[in-house]
Design a protein around this motif. Structure first.
Motif, PDB file in Angstrom:
ATOM      1  N   ILE A  92       0.872  -1.144   0.098  1.00  0.00           N
ATOM      2  CA  ILE A  92       0.024  -0.030  -0.051  1.00  0.00           C
ATOM      3  C   ILE A  92       1.154   1.009   0.046  1.00  0.00           C
ATOM      4  N   ASP A  93       1.778   1.467   1.040  1.00  0.00           N
ATOM      5  CA  ASP A  93       2.626   2.475   1.135  1.00  0.00           C
ATOM      6  C   ASP A  93       4.094   2.698   0.641  1.00  0.00           C
ATOM      7  N   THR A  94       4.698   1.466   1.056  1.00  0.00           N
ATOM      8  CA  THR A  94       6.057   1.736   0.873  1.00  0.00           C
ATOM      9  C   THR A  94       6.645   0.204   0.138  1.00  0.00           C
ATOM     10  N   GLN A  95       7.613   0.207  -0.543  1.00  0.00           N
ATOM     11  CA  GLN A  95       8.175  -1.090  -1.331  1.00  0.00           C
ATOM     12  C   GLN A  95       9.185  -1.785  -0.152  1.00  0.00           C
ATOM     13  N   VAL A  96       9.749  -0.825   0.674  1.00  0.00           N
ATOM     14  CA  VAL A  96      10.608  -1.119   1.690  1.00  0.00           C
ATOM     15  C   VAL A  96      10.174  -2.184   2.569  1.00  0.00           C
ATOM     16  N   GLY A  97      10.701  -3.506   2.465  1.00  0.00           N
ATOM     17  CA  GLY A  97      10.235  -4.708   3.358  1.00  0.00           C
ATOM     18  C   GLY A  97       9.020  -5.036   2.981  1.00  0.00           C
ATOM     19  N   ALA A  98       8.264  -4.692   1.877  1.00  0.00           N
ATOM     20  CA  ALA A  98       6.929  -5.137   1.641  1.00  0.00           C
ATOM     21  C   ALA A  98       7.052  -6.569   1.071  1.00  0.00           C
ATOM     22  N   ARG A 117       7.841 -24.893  -1.170  1.00  0.00           N
ATOM     23  CA  ARG A 117       8.363 -25.905  -2.183  1.00  0.00           C
ATOM     24  C   ARG A 117       7.946 -25.340  -3.485  1.00  0.00           C
ATOM     25  N   GLY A 118       8.397 -25.728  -4.570  1.00  0.00           N
ATOM     26  CA  GLY A 118       7.975 -25.455  -5.777  1.00  0.00           C
ATOM     27  C   GLY A 118       7.868 -24.011  -6.071  1.00  0.00           C
ATOM     28  N   GLN A 119       7.242 -23.598  -7.137  1.00  0.00           N
ATOM     29  CA  GLN A 119       7.190 -21.968  -7.499  1.00  0.00           C
ATOM     30  C   GLN A 119       5.823 -21.511  -6.978  1.00  0.00           C
ATOM     31  N   THR A 120       6.097 -20.981  -5.411  1.00  0.00           N
ATOM     32  CA  THR A 120       4.745 -20.503  -5.005  1.00  0.00           C
ATOM     33  C   THR A 120       4.821 -18.881  -4.685  1.00  0.00           C
ATOM     34  N   PHE A 121       3.628 -18.431  -4.331  1.00  0.00           N
ATOM     35  CA  PHE A 121       3.664 -17.062  -3.804  1.00  0.00           C
ATOM     36  C   PHE A 121       4.161 -16.734  -2.422  1.00  0.00           C
ATOM     37  N   SER A 122       4.681 -17.768  -1.896  1.00  0.00           N
ATOM     38  CA  SER A 122       5.116 -17.709  -0.447  1.00  0.00           C
ATOM     39  C   SER A 122       6.028 -16.653  -0.198  1.00  0.00           C
ATOM     40  N   GLU A 123       5.952 -15.741   0.420  1.00  0.00           N
ATOM     41  CA  GLU A 123       7.147 -14.469   0.844  1.00  0.00           C
ATOM     42  C   GLU A 123       7.356 -13.811  -0.325  1.00  0.00           C
ATOM     43  N   ALA A 124       6.292 -13.397  -1.291  1.00  0.00           N
ATOM     44  CA  ALA A 124       6.523 -12.743  -2.387  1.00  0.00           C
ATOM     45  C   ALA A 124       6.940 -11.406  -2.048  1.00  0.00           C
ATOM     46  N   LYS A 125       7.634 -10.689  -2.754  1.00  0.00           N
ATOM     47  CA  LYS A 125       8.006  -9.236  -2.530  1.00  0.00           C
ATOM     48  C   LYS A 125       6.897  -8.492  -3.192  1.00  0.00           C
ATOM     49  N   LEU A 126       6.743  -7.369  -2.703  1.00  0.00           N
ATOM     50  CA  LEU A 126       5.548  -6.746  -3.354  1.00  0.00           C
ATOM     51  C   LEU A 126       6.045  -5.056  -3.270  1.00  0.00           C
ATOM     52  N   VAL A 127       5.131  -4.405  -4.167  1.00  0.00           N
ATOM     53  CA  VAL A 127       5.237  -3.060  -4.531  1.00  0.00           C
ATOM     54  C   VAL A 127       3.836  -2.196  -4.605  1.00  0.00           C
ATOM     55  N   PRO A 128       3.948  -0.839  -3.860  1.00  0.00           N
ATOM     56  CA  PRO A 128       2.684  -0.209  -4.078  1.00  0.00           C
ATOM     57  C   PRO A 128       2.047  -0.130  -5.339  1.00  0.00           C
ATOM     58  N   GLY A 129       0.787  -0.274  -5.571  1.00  0.00           N
ATOM     59  CA  GLY A 129      -0.031   0.032  -6.565  1.00  0.00           C
ATOM     60  C   GLY A 129       0.380  -0.995  -7.907  1.00  0.00           C
ATOM     61  N   VAL A 130       0.884  -1.942  -7.782  1.00  0.00           N
ATOM     62  CA  VAL A 130       1.624  -2.899  -8.970  1.00  0.00           C
ATOM     63  C   VAL A 130       1.256  -4.383  -8.185  1.00  0.00           C
ATOM     64  N   PRO A 131      -0.280  -4.775  -8.488  1.00  0.00           N
ATOM     65  CA  PRO A 131      -0.482  -6.267  -7.869  1.00  0.00           C
ATOM     66  C   PRO A 131       0.414  -7.394  -8.602  1.00  0.00           C
ATOM     67  N   ARG A 132       0.718  -8.495  -7.680  1.00  0.00           N
ATOM     68  CA  ARG A 132       1.376  -9.438  -7.998  1.00  0.00           C
ATOM     69  C   ARG A 132       0.374 -10.709  -7.882  1.00  0.00           C
ATOM     70  N   SER A 133       0.298 -11.682  -8.711  1.00  0.00           N
ATOM     71  CA  SER A 133      -0.474 -12.876  -8.663  1.00  0.00           C
ATOM     72  C   SER A 133       0.316 -14.235  -8.673  1.00  0.00           C
ATOM     73  N   GLY A 134      -0.361 -15.144  -7.761  1.00  0.00           N
ATOM     74  CA  GLY A 134       0.326 -16.385  -7.810  1.00  0.00           C
ATOM     75  C   GLY A 134      -0.669 -17.523  -6.958  1.00  0.00           C
ATOM     76  N   SER A 135      -0.068 -18.428  -6.618  1.00  0.00           N
ATOM     77  CA  SER A 135      -0.584 -19.570  -5.788  1.00  0.00           C
ATOM     78  C   SER A 135       0.083 -19.805  -4.737  1.00  0.00           C
ATOM     79  N   LEU A 136      -0.575 -20.006  -3.459  1.00  0.00           N
ATOM     80  CA  LEU A 136      -0.129 -20.683  -2.294  1.00  0.00           C
ATOM     81  C   LEU A 136      -0.455 -22.036  -2.174  1.00  0.00           C
ATOM     82  N   ALA A 137       0.313 -22.871  -1.587  1.00  0.00           N
ATOM     83  CA  ALA A 137      -0.179 -24.388  -1.536  1.00  0.00           C
ATOM     84  C   ALA A 137       0.167 -24.736  -0.079  1.00  0.00           C
ATOM     85  N   PHE A 138      -0.899 -25.327   0.573  1.00  0.00           N
ATOM     86  CA  PHE A 138      -0.794 -26.035   1.886  1.00  0.00           C
ATOM     87  C   PHE A 138      -0.985 -27.297   1.687  1.00  0.00           C
ATOM     88  N   GLU A 139       0.039 -28.117   2.292  1.00  0.00           N
ATOM     89  CA  GLU A 139      -0.187 -29.412   2.367  1.00  0.00           C
ATOM     90  C   GLU A 139      -0.674 -29.999   3.787  1.00  0.00           C
TER      91      GLU A 139
END
Length: 195
Positions: A92-98, A117-139
């Protein structure tokens, strides 16, 4: 012996201040949490399909699926009982540590962390105003795909006294597929771009 008005006023102010401080201490003691109270984040309730925000994180749960096997675009696969959550997120506000610092699934008294494991969205880095999408998987254990669950998201890994998004999930309504391919983590168009 006569008492001056000034002396009376001094005694009244002293006793009044003492009474106010004692009343304030009593109120503080009454509303303070006990030492053994659990420390939880500041919960923001949301629902699947709608953007929900807290502090420096906006999350939208796009889809929830279950599968007996998961795979990613790089060829990684795993068998088991999986809950796959497709999400979009942005800062929302800042990219630092987002980043998406916490992605948990709570079923009853059990808490499951999204796999790294695999290519997941887990701990994805984010920036304000530019959404990212992906999948999270729970075993999950084989018996866990039933009843009500809650997805928890936070911009920090330990959201004690920080913002935390909670999205309810009815696991009984999630169909179980044979195999699901995880959505690749990528930049997406924001809502303003689709108008």
């Amino acid at each position: 012996m006569t008492i001056s008005k000034r002396a009376v006023r001094t005694h009244v102010v002293t006793w009044g201040t003492t009474a106010a401080l004692l009343a304030g201490a009593w109120v503080l003691n009454a509303v303070a949490l006990p030492e053994n109270a659990p420390q939880t984040g500041i919960v923001v309730a949301g629902e699947a399909g709608a953007p929900t925000s807290t502090r420096n994180l906006v999350v939208t749960v796009d889809d929830v699926r279950a599968a007996r096997s998961v795979a990613d675009a790089d060829g990684w696969t795993a068998e088991g009982t999986w809950l796959i959550v497709d999400i979009s997120a942005q800062a929302i506000d800042t990219q630092v540590g987002a980043r998406l610092g916490l992605a948990d699934l709570v079923i009853g008294e059990r808490t499951f962390r999204a796999t790294e494991r695999g290519q997941t969205f887990s701990e994805a880095k984010l920036v304000p105003g530019v959404p990212r999408s992906g999948s999270l998987a729970f075993e999950l254990p084989p018996d866990a795909l039933a009843g009500d669950a809650v997805l928890r998201f936070s911009p920090v890994a330990f959201p004690n006294l920080d913002g935390m998004i909670e999205i309810p999930v009815d696991l009984d309504a999630v169909p179980i597929e044979t195999q699901v391919t995880l959505r690749a983590t990528d930049w997406t168009k924001g809502p303003e771009a689709t108008q």
